[in-house]
Design an enzyme around this catalytic site. Sequence first.
Site, PDB file in Angstrom:
ATOM      1  N   CYS A  46       0.836  -1.212   0.000  1.00 45.87           N
ATOM      2  CA  CYS A  46       0.000   0.000   0.000  1.00 45.87           C
ATOM      3  C   CYS A  46       0.869   1.260   0.000  1.00 45.87           C
ATOM      4  O   CYS A  46       0.539   2.247  -0.657  1.00 45.87           O
ATOM      5  CB  CYS A  46      -0.947  -0.008   1.201  1.00 45.87           C
ATOM      6  SG  CYS A  46      -2.107  -1.395   1.145  1.00 45.87           S
ATOM      7  N   THR A  47       1.986   1.209   0.714  1.00 41.46           N
ATOM      8  CA  THR A  47       2.909   2.341   0.725  1.00 41.46           C
ATOM      9  C   THR A  47       3.550   2.507  -0.649  1.00 41.46           C
ATOM     10  O   THR A  47       3.639   3.628  -1.166  1.00 41.46           O
ATOM     11  CB  THR A  47       3.979   2.152   1.823  1.00 41.46           C
ATOM     12  OG1 THR A  47       3.316   2.084   3.088  1.00 41.46           O
ATOM     13  CG2 THR A  47       4.974   3.303   1.829  1.00 41.46           C
TER      14      THR A  47
END
Length: 149
Positions: A46-47
């Site tokens: 997600c990062t």
Amino acid sequence: MALKAGDIVPKFTAQDATGAVFESNSIIGKKAVIIYFYPKDDTPQCTAQACGFRDNYAEFVNLGVEVIGISSDDVNSHQQFIQKYNLPFLLLSDPDKAIRKLFGVPSAFLGLLPGRVTYLVDKYGMIQMVFDSMLGMKHVKKMIEKLTE
């Protein structure tokens, strides 16, 4: 039923990272937008995805496209995620997964994880492309390819 290319994005509201109420019709139907659903703030994929959209944000803006990320994380989590990675776009909180359900975003890994799906929506509010992959950076690449083809 999942939204697909050719569908009009339904109206929705959510809290943004500042706690303000975001109304979808403030952007959708007025300008093109990438709406991406992701599982969780500050996790590796997600990062990478968020930073990919950040690193290409100027290109998206130059193409007339806004970026909006949506997860079930709360407002405080989104604030920290935005600050930590200097994210220039909106993150919306969907704690009850109502928006995820509205779009029909499927779960991944035998239903254990919220799915990762990205929608490219034109300025009329019509979905032009849906991309579903748990690999976060593929979403950024696919959106750039579609917008520059």
